[in-house]
Design a protein around this motif. Structure first.
Motif, PDB file in Angstrom:
ATOM      1  N   GLU A  59       0.866  -1.130   0.145  1.00 12.43           N
ATOM      2  CA  GLU A  59       0.112  -0.109  -0.024  1.00 12.43           C
ATOM      3  C   GLU A  59       0.885   1.266   0.049  1.00 12.43           C
ATOM      4  O   GLU A  59       0.550   2.177  -0.615  1.00 12.43           O
ATOM      5  CB  GLU A  59      -1.146   0.023   1.306  1.00 12.43           C
ATOM      6  CG  GLU A  59      -1.956   1.139   0.947  1.00 12.43           C
ATOM      7  CD  GLU A  59      -2.824   1.220   0.121  1.00 12.43           C
ATOM      8  OE1 GLU A  59      -3.228   2.397  -0.343  1.00 12.43           O
ATOM      9  OE2 GLU A  59      -3.221   0.108  -0.655  1.00 12.43           O
ATOM     10  N   ARG A  60       2.009   1.290   0.867  1.00 18.07           N
ATOM     11  CA  ARG A  60       2.813   2.523   0.750  1.00 18.07           C
ATOM     12  C   ARG A  60       3.494   2.592  -0.535  1.00 18.07           C
ATOM     13  O   ARG A  60       3.531   3.719  -1.025  1.00 18.07           O
ATOM     14  CB  ARG A  60       3.910   2.224   1.785  1.00 18.07           C
ATOM     15  CG  ARG A  60       4.718   3.351   1.940  1.00 18.07           C
ATOM     16  CD  ARG A  60       6.005   2.990   2.796  1.00 18.07           C
ATOM     17  NE  ARG A  60       6.806   2.062   2.299  1.00 18.07           N
ATOM     18  CZ  ARG A  60       7.086   0.724   2.881  1.00 18.07           C
ATOM     19  NH1 ARG A  60       6.696   0.377   3.920  1.00 18.07           N
ATOM     20  NH2 ARG A  60       7.722  -0.028   2.168  1.00 18.07           N
ATOM     21  N   ASP A  61       4.139   1.471  -0.980  1.00 14.86           N
ATOM     22  CA  ASP A  61       4.642   1.530  -2.567  1.00 14.86           C
ATOM     23  C   ASP A  61       3.550   2.080  -3.608  1.00 14.86           C
ATOM     24  O   ASP A  61       3.848   2.820  -4.391  1.00 14.86           O
ATOM     25  CB  ASP A  61       5.081   0.109  -2.919  1.00 14.86           C
ATOM     26  CG  ASP A  61       6.349  -0.295  -2.061  1.00 14.86           C
ATOM     27  OD1 ASP A  61       6.989   0.639  -1.431  1.00 14.86           O
ATOM     28  OD2 ASP A  61       6.439  -1.527  -2.035  1.00 14.86           O
ATOM     29  N   ARG A  62       2.302   1.587  -3.364  1.00 14.56           N
ATOM     30  CA  ARG A  62       1.243   2.029  -4.579  1.00 14.56           C
ATOM     31  C   ARG A  62       1.288   3.438  -4.070  1.00 14.56           C
ATOM     32  O   ARG A  62       1.159   4.220  -5.259  1.00 14.56           O
ATOM     33  CB  ARG A  62       0.086   1.359  -4.242  1.00 14.56           C
ATOM     34  CG  ARG A  62      -1.005   1.650  -5.255  1.00 14.56           C
ATOM     35  CD  ARG A  62      -2.486   1.074  -4.740  1.00 14.56           C
ATOM     36  NE  ARG A  62      -3.121   1.647  -3.570  1.00 14.56           N
ATOM     37  CZ  ARG A  62      -3.436   2.735  -3.780  1.00 14.56           C
ATOM     38  NH1 ARG A  62      -3.821   3.508  -4.780  1.00 14.56           N
ATOM     39  NH2 ARG A  62      -4.197   3.477  -2.828  1.00 14.56           N
ATOM     40  N   ALA A  63       1.175   4.101  -2.800  1.00  6.37           N
ATOM     41  CA  ALA A  63       0.887   5.487  -2.940  1.00  6.37           C
ATOM     42  C   ALA A  63       2.257   6.249  -3.386  1.00  6.37           C
ATOM     43  O   ALA A  63       1.981   7.384  -3.861  1.00  6.37           O
ATOM     44  CB  ALA A  63       0.930   5.918  -1.307  1.00  6.37           C
ATOM     45  N   TRP A  64       3.339   5.763  -3.210  1.00  8.86           N
ATOM     46  CA  TRP A  64       4.709   6.458  -4.020  1.00  8.86           C
ATOM     47  C   TRP A  64       4.400   6.376  -5.210  1.00  8.86           C
ATOM     48  O   TRP A  64       4.642   7.443  -6.199  1.00  8.86           O
ATOM     49  CB  TRP A  64       5.807   5.666  -3.583  1.00  8.86           C
ATOM     50  CG  TRP A  64       6.475   5.994  -2.248  1.00  8.86           C
ATOM     51  CD1 TRP A  64       6.731   5.405  -1.087  1.00  8.86           C
ATOM     52  CD2 TRP A  64       7.165   7.495  -2.004  1.00  8.86           C
ATOM     53  NE1 TRP A  64       7.118   6.167  -0.230  1.00  8.86           N
ATOM     54  CE2 TRP A  64       7.559   7.612  -0.465  1.00  8.86           C
ATOM     55  CE3 TRP A  64       7.049   8.617  -2.854  1.00  8.86           C
ATOM     56  CZ2 TRP A  64       8.072   8.729  -0.055  1.00  8.86           C
ATOM     57  CZ3 TRP A  64       7.744   9.750  -2.083  1.00  8.86           C
ATOM     58  CH2 TRP A  64       8.202   9.598  -0.891  1.00  8.86           C
ATOM     59  N   LYS A  65       4.003   5.238  -6.012  1.00 13.07           N
ATOM     60  CA  LYS A  65       3.808   5.325  -7.382  1.00 13.07           C
ATOM     61  C   LYS A  65       2.922   6.180  -8.031  1.00 13.07           C
ATOM     62  O   LYS A  65       3.243   6.989  -9.057  1.00 13.07           O
ATOM     63  CB  LYS A  65       3.458   3.867  -7.710  1.00 13.07           C
ATOM     64  CG  LYS A  65       4.499   2.949  -7.718  1.00 13.07           C
ATOM     65  CD  LYS A  65       4.051   1.354  -8.130  1.00 13.07           C
ATOM     66  CE  LYS A  65       5.343   0.462  -7.819  1.00 13.07           C
ATOM     67  NZ  LYS A  65       4.618  -1.009  -7.831  1.00 13.07           N
ATOM     68  N   VAL A  66       1.833   6.311  -7.340  1.00  9.93           N
ATOM     69  CA  VAL A  66       0.693   7.337  -7.568  1.00  9.93           C
ATOM     70  C   VAL A  66       1.125   8.655  -7.530  1.00  9.93           C
ATOM     71  O   VAL A  66       1.058   9.652  -8.547  1.00  9.93           O
ATOM     72  CB  VAL A  66      -0.562   7.133  -6.916  1.00  9.93           C
ATOM     73  CG1 VAL A  66      -1.623   8.271  -7.097  1.00  9.93           C
ATOM     74  CG2 VAL A  66      -1.350   5.818  -7.284  1.00  9.93           C
TER      75      VAL A  66
END
Length: 158
Positions: A59-66
Motif C-alpha cells: 500500500e505504501r509503495d502504491r501511494a509512492w507510485k501514484v
C-alpha cells in the motif's frame, strides 16, 4: 523570519487531486514558492475487491507510485522553475495533510464534486482539512458534467 513560501498539496490519484496539483504548481510558479506534494496511505487489511494491495508495504509503495506518476505527468513547462518535493505519510488523510501544512503558506486540495450534498461535493477529507488546518486552504473543484439543454425549436407560423 521565513523567506521561502511553501504550498502543500494533497495528491491521491483522483481527478480532484490531479487538478489540485496542477493549480498548486501554477500558483507556486507565479509566487516563487515551492510545492510539497503529499500522499497519505493507511492499511486496514484487504477491503476492496479486487484488492489494491495485500500488505502495508504494498500500500505504501502504491501511494509512492501514484504520487510520482502524478508529478511526472505534469507538463514540463508547468514544472519548470518550481521545486516539487514528494512525501508519502501513513495516516488518515485529513490528519496527514493538516500536519503537513502546519508550516505551509497554503494547503491545496481537490474536491470530488460528484453530488449536490455539501459533504459529498466538498469531500470529507477536504471538509475536515478546512476545519483543522492553521493556514489558508484552497479546494479546487472538479467540474460536474451537466447535460447541455437542447436548443428551443423555432416557433412555426401558420
Amino acid at each position: 523570519m521565513k523567506t521561502e513560501h511553501v504550498i502543500v498539496v494533497g495528491v491521491d490519484g483522483s481527478e480532484g487531486g490531479r487538478r489540485a496539483l496542477h493549480w498548486a504548481v501554477e500558483q507556486a510558479s507565479a509566487r516563487h514558492a515551492s510545492v510539497r506534494a503529499v500522499a497519505a496511505w493507511s492499511w486496514d487489511g484487504i477491503e476492496t475487491m479486487p484488492p489494491v494491495a495485500y500488505s502495508p508495504a504494498e500500500e505504501r509503495d502504491r501511494a509512492w507510485k501514484v504520487l510520482r506518476r502524478e508529478i511526472e505527468e505534469l507538463p514540463a513547462t508547468a514544472r519548470e522553475g518550481v521545486s516539487i518535493a514528494d512525501e508519502v505519510v501513513e495516516g488518515r488523510p485529513a490528519d496527514v495533510l493538516a500536519a503537513a501544512a502546519r508550516d505551509a503558506d497554503l494547503l491545496v486540495l481537490g474536491s470530488h464534486g460528484r453530488s449536490r450534498v455539501w459533504h459529498a461535493v466538498l469531500g470529507s477529507v477536504s471538509e475536515e482539512c478546512v476545519r483543522k488546518a492553521i493556514c489558508p486552504v484552497v479546494v479546487v473543484p472538479v467540474p460536474r458534467s451537466t447535460p447541455v439543454p437542447a436548443p428551443a425549436e423555432p416557433a412555426v407560423r401558420a
